[in-house]
Write an enzyme that holds these catalytic residues in place. Sequence first.
Site, short mmCIF file in Angstrom:
data_model
loop_
_atom_site.label_atom_id
_atom_site.label_comp_id
_atom_site.label_asym_id
_atom_site.label_seq_id
_atom_site.Cartn_x
_atom_site.Cartn_y
_atom_site.Cartn_z
N ARG A 167 -8.80 1.62 -7.21
CA ARG A 167 -9.35 3.00 -7.76
C ARG A 167 -8.26 4.16 -7.56
O ARG A 167 -7.93 4.83 -8.45
CB ARG A 167 -10.77 3.52 -7.05
CG ARG A 167 -11.73 2.44 -7.43
CD ARG A 167 -13.06 2.89 -6.88
NE ARG A 167 -12.93 3.08 -5.40
CZ ARG A 167 -13.58 3.89 -4.57
NH1 ARG A 167 -14.48 4.56 -4.99
NH2 ARG A 167 -13.39 3.80 -3.35
N ASN A 206 -16.24 1.79 -8.01
CA ASN A 206 -16.80 0.31 -7.34
C ASN A 206 -17.96 0.20 -7.78
O ASN A 206 -19.07 0.88 -7.59
CB ASN A 206 -16.66 0.56 -5.75
CG ASN A 206 -15.02 0.20 -5.55
OD1 ASN A 206 -14.23 -0.19 -6.14
ND2 ASN A 206 -15.00 0.63 -4.17
#
Length: 93
Positions: A21, A40
């Site tokens: 990320r 996520n």
Amino acid sequence: MNEDVRLTAWVRGRVQQVGFRWFTRANALEIGGLTGFALNLDDGRVQVVAEGRRENCHRLLDWLRSDDTPGRVDGVTEIWDTPRGGYEGFAIR
């Protein structure tokens, strides 16, 4: 042909707990002109939502599919839509 779009991509593979990320956000900021987030999911995938110029969204999608990402990407599924707005910058969620 370079209108504003919304890209939603689901990235599967070993993409959690490897900085995926963070690197996705860094790449979006480097490309420039993109807003959205990387998140996520409970099933081990990462969801990426990016809004901006089609060309910039394609650049981010190309990076998501490249060998330059952290971890291991087994596949990316994407959908394209019209932008909804409401994002300030590109966030990690």
